[in-house]
Design a protein around this motif. Structure first.
Motif, mmCIF file in Angstrom:
data_model
loop_
_atom_site.group_PDB
_atom_site.id
_atom_site.type_symbol
_atom_site.label_atom_id
_atom_site.label_comp_id
_atom_site.label_asym_id
_atom_site.label_seq_id
_atom_site.Cartn_x
_atom_site.Cartn_y
_atom_site.Cartn_z
ATOM 1 N N ASP A 141 -2.140 2.770 10.280
ATOM 2 C CA ASP A 141 -3.093 1.791 10.476
ATOM 3 C C ASP A 141 -2.461 0.584 10.937
ATOM 4 O O ASP A 141 -1.242 0.070 10.612
ATOM 5 C CB ASP A 141 -4.114 1.583 9.509
ATOM 6 C CG ASP A 141 -3.770 1.116 8.225
ATOM 7 O OD1 ASP A 141 -2.456 0.564 8.127
ATOM 8 O OD2 ASP A 141 -4.289 1.391 7.141
ATOM 9 N N LYS A 142 -3.293 -0.461 11.509
ATOM 10 C CA LYS A 142 -2.763 -1.843 11.970
ATOM 11 C C LYS A 142 -2.322 -2.625 10.617
ATOM 12 O O LYS A 142 -1.213 -3.303 11.024
ATOM 13 C CB LYS A 142 -3.781 -2.546 12.644
ATOM 14 C CG LYS A 142 -3.450 -3.751 13.469
ATOM 15 C CD LYS A 142 -4.520 -4.337 14.154
ATOM 16 C CE LYS A 142 -4.096 -5.806 14.670
ATOM 17 N NZ LYS A 142 -4.823 -6.372 15.848
ATOM 18 N N THR B 222 -3.614 4.893 14.359
ATOM 19 C CA THR B 222 -2.530 4.979 15.481
ATOM 20 C C THR B 222 -1.808 6.641 15.191
ATOM 21 O O THR B 222 -1.578 6.654 13.784
ATOM 22 C CB THR B 222 -1.598 4.219 15.942
ATOM 23 O OG1 THR B 222 -2.431 3.001 16.083
ATOM 24 C CG2 THR B 222 -0.865 4.496 16.878
ATOM 25 N N LYS C 211 -11.108 5.038 17.499
ATOM 26 C CA LYS C 211 -11.935 3.935 17.611
ATOM 27 C C LYS C 211 -13.180 4.306 16.592
ATOM 28 O O LYS C 211 -13.740 3.146 16.268
ATOM 29 C CB LYS C 211 -12.923 4.077 19.170
ATOM 30 C CG LYS C 211 -11.895 3.800 20.126
ATOM 31 C CD LYS C 211 -11.561 2.457 20.087
ATOM 32 C CE LYS C 211 -10.698 2.255 21.569
ATOM 33 N NZ LYS C 211 -9.793 1.242 21.354
ATOM 34 N N THR D 139 -5.591 4.454 20.037
ATOM 35 C CA THR D 139 -6.238 4.130 18.509
ATOM 36 C C THR D 139 -7.432 4.934 18.385
ATOM 37 O O THR D 139 -8.409 4.686 19.345
ATOM 38 C CB THR D 139 -6.221 2.591 18.153
ATOM 39 O OG1 THR D 139 -4.830 1.882 18.433
ATOM 40 C CG2 THR D 139 -6.603 2.181 16.835
ATOM 41 N N GLU E 115 6.209 2.177 14.744
ATOM 42 C CA GLU E 115 6.178 2.969 15.888
ATOM 43 C C GLU E 115 7.530 3.808 16.307
ATOM 44 O O GLU E 115 7.532 4.347 17.351
ATOM 45 C CB GLU E 115 5.634 2.305 16.965
ATOM 46 C CG GLU E 115 4.115 1.796 16.762
ATOM 47 C CD GLU E 115 3.413 1.585 17.840
ATOM 48 O OE1 GLU E 115 3.602 2.274 19.142
ATOM 49 O OE2 GLU E 115 2.361 0.828 17.936
ATOM 50 N N GLU F 228 -9.446 3.046 13.592
ATOM 51 C CA GLU F 228 -8.229 2.161 13.597
ATOM 52 C C GLU F 228 -6.928 2.367 13.325
ATOM 53 O O GLU F 228 -6.199 1.924 13.077
ATOM 54 C CB GLU F 228 -8.678 0.959 12.948
ATOM 55 C CG GLU F 228 -10.092 0.072 13.104
ATOM 56 C CD GLU F 228 -9.960 -0.118 14.792
ATOM 57 O OE1 GLU F 228 -9.098 -0.898 15.075
ATOM 58 O OE2 GLU F 228 -10.940 -0.053 15.341
#
Length: 177
Positions: A141-142, A125, A117, A115, A152, A123
């Motif tokens: 993103d998350k 991926t 930083k 991810t 994913e 933030e």
């Protein structure tokens, strides 16, 4: 290099592919906070059984396939790129290509990058895929992955490109520069 390829021709192909990758990354940077703005006037799918809380669409342009998705409510963004990189580079797209470090290899030719930083993609991926005819990249993103458990998932590939799987890495400018 192939029989008719010179060092300068090979470099130009790599430069062209790097330009495509950079263009898509800049698109993510510009629109990650408001991905809905990119799909104005395009038909959205918001009722897929595997992703009921997510809306998305995809379309092709001169570069390749672009897919965008976002939660029906709340924040989050998902971008999928299938780069139509003609003339085809025989090199692999890796996390290192764009200055990231791989932390997982779901299958040969696919890397999940650590991810990001800091910087404009903090933030987020990135998953890169060199198996298929076009180089593929997924960025999300998350907030999005919390709404879509398939974020994913690696896309299907009809014919893995043996040349790319065994070939050298494509190296481009770091994406956070």
């Amino acid at each position: 290099m192939n029989g008719g390829e010179t060092p300068s021709t090979a470099k130009n192909v790599d430069t062209d592919v790097c330009a495509l990758v950079a263009e898509r990354i800049h698109l993510v940077i510009r629109t990650r906070r408001a991905p809905r703005d990119l799909v104005t006037g395009k038909a959205l799918s918001c009722d897929e059984p595997t992703r009921p809380a997510v809306c998305g669409t995809a379309w092709a342009d001169e570069i390749g396939l672009l897919g965008i998705a976002f939660p029906q409510s709340g924040q989050g963004a998902f971008f999928f790129f299938d780069l139509n990189n003609e003339p085809v580079s025989k090199k692999r797209l890796t996390c290192n290509t764009i200055g990231l470090t791989a932390n997982a290899w779901p299958e040969p030719g696919v890397e999940r990058c650590a991810t990001v930083k800091q910087g404009p993609l903090a933030e987020m991926t990135v998953i890169v895929d060199s198996r298929c005819d076009g180089l593929r990249m997924t960025v999300f993103d998350k907030a999005y992955s919390l709404k879509d458990p398939t974020a994913e998932r690696v896309t299907d590939c009809d014919k893995p490109s043996a040349e790319r799987l065994a070939g050298p890495e494509l190296l481009c400018k770091r994406m956070n520069e």
